[in-house]
Design an enzyme around this catalytic site. Structure first.
Site, PDB file in Angstrom:
ATOM      1  N   SER A  61       0.793  -1.239   0.000  1.00  0.00           N
ATOM      2  CA  SER A  61       0.000   0.000   0.000  1.00  0.00           C
ATOM      3  C   SER A  61       0.825   1.289   0.000  1.00  0.00           C
ATOM      4  O   SER A  61       0.248   2.374  -0.074  1.00  0.00           O
ATOM      5  CB  SER A  61      -0.946   0.013   1.208  1.00  0.00           C
ATOM      6  OG  SER A  61      -2.043  -0.833   0.969  1.00  0.00           O
ATOM      7  N   LYS A  64       0.069   3.815  -2.671  1.00  0.00           N
ATOM      8  CA  LYS A  64      -0.927   4.880  -2.603  1.00  0.00           C
ATOM      9  C   LYS A  64      -0.299   6.274  -2.558  1.00  0.00           C
ATOM     10  O   LYS A  64      -1.007   7.264  -2.752  1.00  0.00           O
ATOM     11  CB  LYS A  64      -1.851   4.642  -1.402  1.00  0.00           C
ATOM     12  CG  LYS A  64      -2.701   3.374  -1.559  1.00  0.00           C
ATOM     13  CD  LYS A  64      -3.578   3.107  -0.360  1.00  0.00           C
ATOM     14  CE  LYS A  64      -4.533   1.940  -0.647  1.00  0.00           C
ATOM     15  NZ  LYS A  64      -4.151   0.705   0.016  1.00  0.00           N
ATOM     16  N   SER A 123      -5.691   3.384   4.755  1.00  0.00           N
ATOM     17  CA  SER A 123      -5.210   2.673   3.568  1.00  0.00           C
ATOM     18  C   SER A 123      -6.374   2.078   2.779  1.00  0.00           C
ATOM     19  O   SER A 123      -6.360   0.899   2.386  1.00  0.00           O
ATOM     20  CB  SER A 123      -4.207   1.578   3.950  1.00  0.00           C
ATOM     21  OG  SER A 123      -3.411   1.212   2.856  1.00  0.00           O
TER      22      SER A 123
END
Length: 436
Positions: A61, A64, A123
Site C-alpha cells: 500500500s 498509494k 489505507s
C-alpha cells in the site's frame, strides 16, 4: 592561471556492513530486518544508509503515495470536486481488504480530499479504486498515468499495475525509486497534512485512524511511536512483507526513510519496518549533523596584487558557508581541499569580487564547489607606467644602451664618411694642378 592546492589527506579503512559507492562511510551500526532500506538526509540530499535499495520489491500500500500524486495533479480543487460512489467500482474487494467504508455510501458524493484521507489513513483500497475510476477511467488508465509519472520522476525499476498495491507480479518498485516518489509527493500542497494526520472524520463517515503507529503514542501501547515522525504511508501483503515510507523532522533536521520487505508473522506480531525506521532515525540524529567546513571568515589562499606598493597580498575566502552532512566527530584530517585561483590579480579589487573556486571532499563524498572571493577592498596606488618601468627596468636599460651604441656608431660612421670625402676632394684638387 596557477593552481594553488591545499591537500589534507589521510586514509581510514573501516569494516562496515553497508557501504554506498561514492559516499561517506557513515559507520551505521544499525541492524535492519527489512530487505530493502533507503535513508536520506533531506537537508543535504545525502544518502546515509542503503541496503539493497535497488532491489526490486513489492510496495504493497505504499503504492498509494503515487495514487495521491496522480490524483492531486489531475484534480484542480480537492475540496470542491466530489465523486459519486459507484457500486461496480468497489465490487470485488476482499472482505478483509482495508477500506474507508465507501460501501455504505454508494450513490453519494464524496469530496476528493476526503477520499484522499480515506486513501492515506486507513489505507482504503475502496478509495483507491474510486479515485482511479474518476481520474483515469479505471484501473488500467490510472496505472498508465502512474507509470508515466514514475518515469518522469526518474524511477528506473518501477511498474504499477493498480492504484492500491494489492499483489500483482507486474507491480513493483525499489526503495530508491519509492524515495523519489515520496520526495515529490512531499512537495504537493496538502500531502503532508493529510498523511501526518492521526484521526480524521469525513462528513457522514466513522472516524478514520492512521495505520502508521509511529505517529500515535496511544497506538499499540506506544510500541512504535517516534515523536519526530512525519507521515507518510504503511503497507503490508504476504508477498511484500511490512513496508513503510516515512519522514522525520527534528529541529529542522529532516530525513526520509523507506523500508520494504520486513518479514512479518501474526504469531510474533511485530512490525519490523517501523522498528527499523525508528532505530535508523535515532542513530542518524545521535551521530550525524550538518557541519560547517569553512565559512566566509576563513582565508583559503593569498594572491599577489598588481599595481599596489609594498608587496601587498589579497586573502580570498569562501563566498558562503561550505557545509556537509558528516559524523558529529568527523576528522578534519580526512578533508581534501583544492583551491583554484590566479597567482596574481590587478588592483583595484572590491570586497566580494570572485577570484576563483574551492572544492572540498571528505573521504569519497564530494562536498561541492563554491566561489572564493576577495576579503577586502584594495585600491590601486601605482600607475601602469610606473609598474611597467619597474618590471622592465633591465630591458629598458638594455634598449637604451643599444640606442646609445647605435647613435655612437652612426656618429662614427658619419665622421668617417666625411673624412673620406675630404680626402677625395683633396686628391682631386692636387690632380687638377698637375694637369694645369
Amino acid at each position: 592561471m596557477k593552481r594553488i592546492s591545499v591537500l589534507i589527506i589521510s586514509v581510514i579503512i573501516v569494516c562496515f556492513s553497508v557501504i554506498s559507492a561514492s559516499a561517506v562511510d557513515y559507520k551505521c551500526d544499525v541492524e535492519t530486518v527489512s530487505n530493502a532500506v533507503y535513508l536520506e538526509n533531506l537537508n543535504s540530499g545525502t544518502v546515509v544508509y542503503e541496503k539493497a535499495s535497488d532491489q526490486r520489491s513489492y510496495p504493497a500500500s505504499t503504492t498509494k503515495i503515487m495514487t495521491f500524486i496522480v490524483t492531486a495533479e489531475n484534480v484542480g480543487d480537492l475540496d470542491q470536486t466530489s465523486v459519486t460512489i459507484k457500486q461496480d467500482v468497489i465490487d470485488g474487494l476482499d472482505p478483509e481488504s482495508t477500506v474507508m467504508g465507501l460501501s455504505t455510501h454508494v450513490g453519494e458524493q464524496v469530496s476528493v480530499r476526503d477520499l484522499l484521507y480515506g486513501l492515506m489513513l486507513p489505507s482504503g483500497n475502496d478509495a483507491a479504486l474510486v479515485l482511479a475510476d474518476y481520474v483515469g477511467g479505471g484501473i488500467s488508465g490510472f496505472a498508465e498515468k502512474m507509470n508515466a509519472k514514475a518515469a518522469e520522476l526518474g524511477c528506473t525499476d518501477t511498474h504499477f499495475a493498480n492504484p492500491h498495491g494489492l499483489y500483482d507480479q507486474n507491480h513493483y518498485t525499489t526503495a530508491r525509486d519509492m524515495a523519489l516518489i515520496a520526495k515529490h509527493a512531499m512537495t504537493i500542497p496538502g500531502f503532508m497534512e493529510i498523511c501526518n494526520t492521526v484521526y480524521y472524520t469525513p462528513n457522514g463517515f466513522n472516524t478514520l485512524h492512521n495505520t502508521n503507529y509511529m505517529l500515535d503514542p496511544d497506538a499499540e501501547g506506544g510500541a512504535y511511536y517516534y515523536q519526530y515522525t512525519k507521515g507518510i504511508k504503511t503497507g503490508y501483503l504476504d508477498e511484500a512483507g511490512k513496508c513503510l515510507v516515512t519522514s522525520s523532522d527534528k529541529d529542522g533536521d529532516k530525513y526520509l526513510c523507506v523500508c520494504l520487505g520486513a518479514a512479518f508473522s501474526y504469531d510474533e506480531n511485530v512490525n519490523y519496518a517501523m522498528k527499523d525506521t525508528a532505530k535508523l532515525y535515532g542513530w542518524a540524529y545521535e551521530n550525524l549533523g550538518i557541519q560547517t567546513i569553512y565559512s566566509p571568515a576563513d582565508s583559503l589562499a593569498s594572491v599577489d596584487v598588481k599595481y599596489v606598493r609594498n608587496g601587498r597580498v589579497l586573502n580570498v575566502v569562501p563566498e558562503k558557508d561550505i557545509t556537509a552532512l558528516l559524523p558529529n566527530n568527523y576528522d578534519n584530517n580526512q578533508l581534501k581541499v583544492e583551491v583554484n585561483c590566479p597567482e596574481q590579480v590587478e588592483a583595484p579589487v572590491t570586497k566580494g569580487d570572485v577570484i576563483g573556486t574551492v572544492s572540498v571532499k571528505y573521504e569519497d563524498l564530494d562536498l561541492g564547489v563554491t566561489n572564493i572571493v576577495a576579503s577586502e577592498d584594495i585600491e590601486r596606488d601605482i600607475s601602469p607606467l610606473e609598474v611597467f618601468v619597474t618590471e622592465h627596468l633591465t630591458l629598458i636599460l638594455i634598449v637604451a644602451a643599444a640606442l646609445v651604441l647605435i647613435i655612437v656608431l652612426i656618429i662614427i660612421l658619419a665622421s668617417a664618411g666625411k673624412r673620406r670625402k675630404a680626402r677625395r676632394r683633396s686628391r682631386a684638387r692636387k690632380g687638377q694642378r698637375y694637369r694645369d
